[in-house]
Structure formats: C-alpha cells, structure tokens
Design a protein around this motif. Structure first.
Motif, PDB file in Angstrom:
ATOM      1  N   PRO A  24       0.835  -1.329   0.029  1.00 31.04           N
ATOM      2  CA  PRO A  24       0.072   0.113  -0.110  1.00 31.04           C
ATOM      3  C   PRO A  24       0.892   1.275   0.118  1.00 31.04           C
ATOM      4  O   PRO A  24       1.852   1.377   0.313  1.00 31.04           O
ATOM      5  CB  PRO A  24      -0.876   0.160   1.130  1.00 31.04           C
ATOM      6  N   PRO A  25       0.416   2.314  -0.604  1.00 33.72           N
ATOM      7  CA  PRO A  25       1.323   3.462  -0.741  1.00 33.72           C
ATOM      8  C   PRO A  25       1.563   4.037   0.645  1.00 33.72           C
ATOM      9  O   PRO A  25       0.860   4.184   1.351  1.00 33.72           O
ATOM     10  CB  PRO A  25       0.450   4.480  -1.584  1.00 33.72           C
ATOM     11  N   ALA A  26       2.916   4.589   0.896  1.00 34.42           N
ATOM     12  CA  ALA A  26       3.216   5.012   2.243  1.00 34.42           C
ATOM     13  C   ALA A  26       2.965   6.663   2.250  1.00 34.42           C
ATOM     14  O   ALA A  26       3.071   7.311   3.185  1.00 34.42           O
ATOM     15  CB  ALA A  26       4.612   4.737   2.445  1.00 34.42           C
ATOM     16  N   ALA A  27       2.421   7.132   1.042  1.00 31.22           N
ATOM     17  CA  ALA A  27       2.242   8.631   1.083  1.00 31.22           C
ATOM     18  C   ALA A  27       0.984   8.778   1.745  1.00 31.22           C
ATOM     19  O   ALA A  27       0.060   7.718   1.849  1.00 31.22           O
ATOM     20  CB  ALA A  27       2.139   9.095  -0.433  1.00 31.22           C
ATOM     21  N   MET A  28       0.916   9.930   2.344  1.00 29.72           N
ATOM     22  CA  MET A  28      -0.250  10.228   2.932  1.00 29.72           C
ATOM     23  C   MET A  28      -1.090  11.432   2.736  1.00 29.72           C
ATOM     24  O   MET A  28      -0.725  12.523   3.172  1.00 29.72           O
ATOM     25  CB  MET A  28       0.129  10.486   4.575  1.00 29.72           C
ATOM     26  N   PRO A  29      -1.888  11.117   1.630  1.00 26.34           N
ATOM     27  CA  PRO A  29      -2.456  12.288   1.265  1.00 26.34           C
ATOM     28  C   PRO A  29      -3.101  13.286   2.268  1.00 26.34           C
ATOM     29  O   PRO A  29      -4.109  12.622   3.144  1.00 26.34           O
ATOM     30  CB  PRO A  29      -3.677  11.747   0.048  1.00 26.34           C
ATOM     31  N   GLN A  30      -3.067  14.609   2.310  1.00 30.35           N
ATOM     32  CA  GLN A  30      -3.787  15.444   3.170  1.00 30.35           C
ATOM     33  C   GLN A  30      -3.409  16.878   2.675  1.00 30.35           C
ATOM     34  O   GLN A  30      -2.475  17.121   1.877  1.00 30.35           O
ATOM     35  CB  GLN A  30      -3.160  15.012   4.558  1.00 30.35           C
ATOM     36  N   TYR A  31      -4.357  17.675   3.083  1.00 26.66           N
ATOM     37  CA  TYR A  31      -4.021  19.136   2.760  1.00 26.66           C
ATOM     38  C   TYR A  31      -4.131  19.764   4.061  1.00 26.66           C
ATOM     39  O   TYR A  31      -4.340  19.307   5.095  1.00 26.66           O
ATOM     40  CB  TYR A  31      -5.459  19.717   2.087  1.00 26.66           C
ATOM     41  N   THR A  32      -3.507  20.999   4.244  1.00 26.44           N
ATOM     42  CA  THR A  32      -3.550  21.692   5.572  1.00 26.44           C
ATOM     43  C   THR A  32      -4.343  23.167   5.085  1.00 26.44           C
ATOM     44  O   THR A  32      -4.223  23.562   4.183  1.00 26.44           O
ATOM     45  CB  THR A  32      -1.768  21.764   6.010  1.00 26.44           C
ATOM     46  N   GLN A  33      -4.516  23.519   6.179  1.00 23.59           N
ATOM     47  CA  GLN A  33      -5.295  24.854   6.144  1.00 23.59           C
ATOM     48  C   GLN A  33      -5.180  25.756   7.470  1.00 23.59           C
ATOM     49  O   GLN A  33      -5.272  25.245   8.562  1.00 23.59           O
ATOM     50  CB  GLN A  33      -6.729  24.658   5.960  1.00 23.59           C
ATOM     51  N   GLY A  34      -4.980  26.954   7.578  1.00 25.64           N
ATOM     52  CA  GLY A  34      -4.828  27.818   8.470  1.00 25.64           C
ATOM     53  C   GLY A  34      -5.988  28.567   8.804  1.00 25.64           C
ATOM     54  O   GLY A  34      -6.973  28.446   8.023  1.00 25.64           O
ATOM     55  N   THR A  35      -6.144  29.107  10.193  1.00 24.80           N
ATOM     56  CA  THR A  35      -7.618  29.694  10.459  1.00 24.80           C
ATOM     57  C   THR A  35      -7.496  30.902  10.123  1.00 24.80           C
ATOM     58  O   THR A  35      -8.490  31.844   9.845  1.00 24.80           O
ATOM     59  CB  THR A  35      -7.538  29.707  11.995  1.00 24.80           C
ATOM     60  N   ILE A  36      -6.342  31.701   9.875  1.00 22.46           N
ATOM     61  CA  ILE A  36      -6.178  33.124   9.323  1.00 22.46           C
ATOM     62  C   ILE A  36      -5.994  33.044   7.997  1.00 22.46           C
ATOM     63  O   ILE A  36      -4.989  32.622   7.532  1.00 22.46           O
ATOM     64  CB  ILE A  36      -4.979  33.861  10.208  1.00 22.46           C
ATOM     65  N   GLN A  37      -6.595  33.934   7.103  1.00 15.11           N
ATOM     66  CA  GLN A  37      -6.428  33.964   5.701  1.00 15.11           C
ATOM     67  C   GLN A  37      -6.364  35.638   5.691  1.00 15.11           C
ATOM     68  O   GLN A  37      -6.743  36.457   6.263  1.00 15.11           O
ATOM     69  CB  GLN A  37      -7.774  33.531   5.025  1.00 15.11           C
ATOM     70  N   ALA A  38      -5.602  35.956   4.470  1.00 17.12           N
ATOM     71  CA  ALA A  38      -5.591  37.305   4.288  1.00 17.12           C
ATOM     72  C   ALA A  38      -6.762  38.217   4.145  1.00 17.12           C
ATOM     73  O   ALA A  38      -7.654  37.624   3.369  1.00 17.12           O
ATOM     74  CB  ALA A  38      -4.642  37.528   2.751  1.00 17.12           C
ATOM     75  N   ALA A  39      -7.004  39.162   4.643  1.00 14.17           N
ATOM     76  CA  ALA A  39      -8.095  39.958   4.508  1.00 14.17           C
ATOM     77  C   ALA A  39      -8.462  40.672   3.012  1.00 14.17           C
ATOM     78  O   ALA A  39      -7.573  41.033   2.680  1.00 14.17           O
ATOM     79  CB  ALA A  39      -8.260  40.968   5.449  1.00 14.17           C
ATOM     80  N   PRO A  40      -9.668  40.528   2.837  1.00 16.11           N
ATOM     81  CA  PRO A  40      -9.916  40.917   1.461  1.00 16.11           C
ATOM     82  C   PRO A  40     -10.124  42.627   1.421  1.00 16.11           C
ATOM     83  O   PRO A  40     -10.500  42.942   2.583  1.00 16.11           O
ATOM     84  CB  PRO A  40     -11.435  40.424   1.088  1.00 16.11           C
TER      85      PRO A  40
END
Length: 458
Positions: free
Chosen positions: A137-153
């Motif tokens: 089985p693939p040892a890669a660990m698909p994942q995404y990351t995300q911060g709680t703070i984003q640039a203000a529009p």
C-alpha cells in the motif's frame, strides 16, 4: 500502489507498476505484453485499462482546488476525514501514528508479495521469514493543510494603521479595536501595517503597542507582528539565552519544520542575533540530544516522496539491530535514520519495523532512550505520521492541570495559524473529546482570551 486482481493468476508481476506518470495505461507501452484477447488490449475504443486513482496526494495539478474553494466540497477521495484517516483499496487507513495521545498503531501491509526473489530471513516473523519488500500500500499520506487566518480582502494598510493609532491615542487603550485588526489580518498584511504606521506617524508601531499593553496579551500581539521566520528564530534564541535551556522549545521548532523553513531560521538567527545557532546548541545541550538537534539544523532531510521499500526494510532491520536486537543501544543509527529519511520513507520504515520487532517503533524508542533525545526522536516520528497531532498534544499539555504554559500556547497558536491550525483543532477534538476553543476559554481571560479565540476561529 496495487490493483485488485492484477497481475492475473499465472502471469508474472510487473516490477515498479504503475510507473510514475503512466498510471492510466496498462501495461506500459513497449515494456510488457498481454496475451491476445478478443478486441485486444486495451479494449477497442481506446479506453485505458484500468484507470488508476490519484497517487501523488492533494492538490492535483489542474484539479484542486475545486471551484468554490479549497478543500473541495465534500472532501477529497482518500483525504483525511474528521474522526479517521484515509483508507486505500484492500487495506486499512495509513497515517496513524504509534502510541500515546494522537498515536494509534501501525497498519500492516499485505503479507503476500508479487514478484521474484525468496523471502528474507528476519527475526520477528513466523519461521523467520518476511515477505519480499515489493511495493505494498502507498506510504504517501494524502492530506491538505489549512490555517485559520487568511489574508483579509479589500485590505488597506493605511486605514488599519489609523485604527491602531486611534486605539492607542490619549488616555486608555481600545484593546478590542486592536484585537479586531490584528486577529483578522495575515502576517504579510501585518508587516505592511507596521510600515504604513511608521510612514504616516513617524513612530514605531511595536514600541507603541508595548507601551500600551502588558502581560500575555502583549506577548501574543507582539508575536503576531513578528515575521514567521523571525518568530521561530527569536523563540529559539530565547530558549537558549541566559541560564537554563528550554529543550522542549528546541524540539518543537527544529524537529517539525521543513528543510526550507529550517534553513531560513538558521540564516535569520545569524543575521538578527549575530550568533551561530549550531554553536549555541552545542553550548546549551550535550550528548545524543545535541547531535540530533545539530542534524536538524542542517535542513537536509530527504524530500523525495517516492518510497524505497527495500531501503525501508533495511532501515527497519538496522534499527532493530541497533536497539531491541542487542544489549545496549546504538544511538547514532536512530539519529541517522530519523534525521535524514523523508517522512513517507519513515512511515514505511516504521511499518516494516513493527513486523520485525513485534512492537511499534515509538515503543522501542521509549524502551531504548530517555529524556530529551527520546522526546526529539518521537517528535520526528509523530510528525512523519501526523504533524497536527503533535501540536494538538503540545497544546493540551500546555493547558492541562493547574496553571497554563502561556508561552507554548501563544507560540503554537501563532506559528500554525496560517499553516495547519484547522487540522490541529480537528485532531485536538478527536484526541481529547473537547474542542481547543473550549479549553482555551477555560484557561484564559479578558482580551488575551478574546484574541486567542479570534485566531483559533471561534
């Protein structure tokens, strides 16, 4: 990666299948042939045989983010879901760490392997035999990351500088106005606010903030205004400055950052504090812990995401012989493997080790090491499997019991706020059956609490 039912019974294995970049064609053109079949292979009409699932994790080039934002609505196939890790065809989920909070057990790859070569003779297997280390089985660990703070529009640095100036002018301070601005701007935007403030008023924003604030809320706001790399370098410098050393801070930063981040931290440490971080580490630590930190400072971990299963088997055997398989411990072997191998490679090694030693690698580190070097090695291993779980555990222990380790709380919340604080929050809830915000609210108060909760996203 394997495909159920392939190769068919009676036909040879295809080493290295599927080749990178050719997952949608079977067999690869010019390499292998299939026996004649009505209509031929691939089937008439030009269809591929069979279609392969994504193999490189998320996001995919040209695929994600999906329209409507990132992550894609409903999540990604195989992406981490709340309450569990991704699963792969024919096997359990990967990405589960070893033991303790945030640790589970290591999944076992299928015992059967296709391809030539006899099984290796390795202690810990039934009859001393291990399956051939062909790709499982693939040892890669698909994942995404995300911060709680984003640039203000619609960001306007001059307008924000004016709000902050007004909040600090005259008697008293409007902390709420300061919190509202600071908690809702990205780090890059805060740097522009600092520059605009000095341009507009001829004053240093940080000095003004320090004169108006105090205690934990001052430390938190000043941390938010430090550029990210500088904040890491500043934290390391103060962890070693003066009498005593905060070893857990050194582990938290040096054992969890990427190669690029570490190299930038080392350069920033030199330029901003006029000191060599390696020399400071050697002066403040010793023994195997010192060597581990010096290894981390090089920022030279292999970043190849392709797993060499043969090397993983060899490294697992090497670690076994350096620890559980002998009297005493060869610490340098553990240092070499954990400090230099890529995270996907370490996951594969840990999985192989659990079969060889009949216990997971984290348990063996517990048995063979102690103190700071044990904590450092386990931090690396946990980050290889689940970095958000490492930070969730650190946050929990910063607030658990009587008193709060505010510096740890501030440092992790600030440093991860634009990287993976969303995943850290999810992992915190899974591990401790309470939300991070609930625990923060119970351990802090006033503007300090309001600002922390605003960053966390409550």
């Amino acid at each position: 990666m394997s495909y159920p039912g392939y190769p068919p019974s009676g036909y040879p294995a295809f080493p290295g299948y599927p080749p990178t970049g050719q997952e949608s064609v079977y067999p690869p053109a010019g390499q292998y042939t299939y026996p004649a079949a009505p209509g031929g292979y691939p089937p008439a009409g030009g269809g591929s045989f069979p279609a392969a699932p994504p193999s490189t994790g998320y996001p995919e080039a040209g695929g994600y983010p999906a329209p409507g934002g990132f992550p894609a609505p409903g999540g990604f196939p195989g992406a981490p879901q709340a309450g569990g890790m991704p699963s792969y065809p024919g096997g359990p989920g990967f990405g589960v760490p070893p033991t303790g909070p945030g640790f589970g057990g290591y999944p076992q790859p299928p015992a059967q392997s296709y391809g030539g070569g006899g099984p290796a003779q390795i202690p810990g297997y039934p009859g001393g035999q291990a399956p051939s280390p062909m790709p499982g089985p693939p040892a890669a660990m698909p994942q995404y990351t995300q911060g709680t703070i984003q640039a203000a529009p619609n960001f306007d640095a001059g307008r924000d500088a004016e709000i902050l100036r007004k909040a600090m002018k005259g008697f008293g301070t409007d902390e709420k106005a300061i919190v509202d601005v600071v908690a809702n701007r990205s780090n890059e935007q805060r740097q522009k606010i600092k520059a605009a403030f000095k341009t507009m008023y001829g004053k240093d924003l940080i000095k003004d903030l320090k004169s108006e604030l105090s205690g934990n809320v001052e430390e938190l706001i000043l941390a938010l205004f430090m550029p990210r790399t500088y904040y890491d370098a500043w934290s390391l410098y103060h962890a070693m400055k003066g009498a005593g050393t905060q070893e857990r801070v050194l582990i938290e930063i040096l054992c969890t950052r990427t190669n690029q981040e570490i190299r930038e931290i080392v350069n920033c440490y030199k330029s901003q504090f006029g000191r060599d971080i390696e020399e400071d580490i050697r002066a403040d630590t010793s023994g195997h812990f010192e060597r581990l930190l010096v290894s981390m400072c090089q920022g030279n971990r292999d970043e190849n995401q392709t797993v060499d299963y043969q090397k993983a088997q060899e490294d697992a055997q090497r670690l076994y012989q350096a620890g559980e398989g002998k009297l005493g411990t060869d610490e340098s072997c553990f240092n070499m493997v954990l400090a230099s191998r890529s995270f996907p490679q370490l996951r594969a090694t840990a999985e192989a080790y659990s079969r060889i030693a009949n216990r997971d690698l984290a348990s063996s580190i517990d048995r063979e090491f102690s103190g700071n070097v044990e904590r450092g090695l386990k931090a690396i291993l946990q980050c290889a499997f689940d970095r958000p779980a490492f930070f969730a555990e650190r946050l929990y222990h910063a607030m658990k019991g009587a008193g709060t380790n505010d510096s740890t709380l501030i440092r992790i919340i600030v440093s991860r706020s634009e990287i993976d604080l969303v995943q850290i929050k999810q992992k915190f809830t899974e591990m401790y059956q309470k939300t991070l915000a609930t625990m923060i609210a119970g351990d802090t108060s006033g503007d300090y609490r309001r600002l922390l909760l605003a960053i966390v996203g409550q």
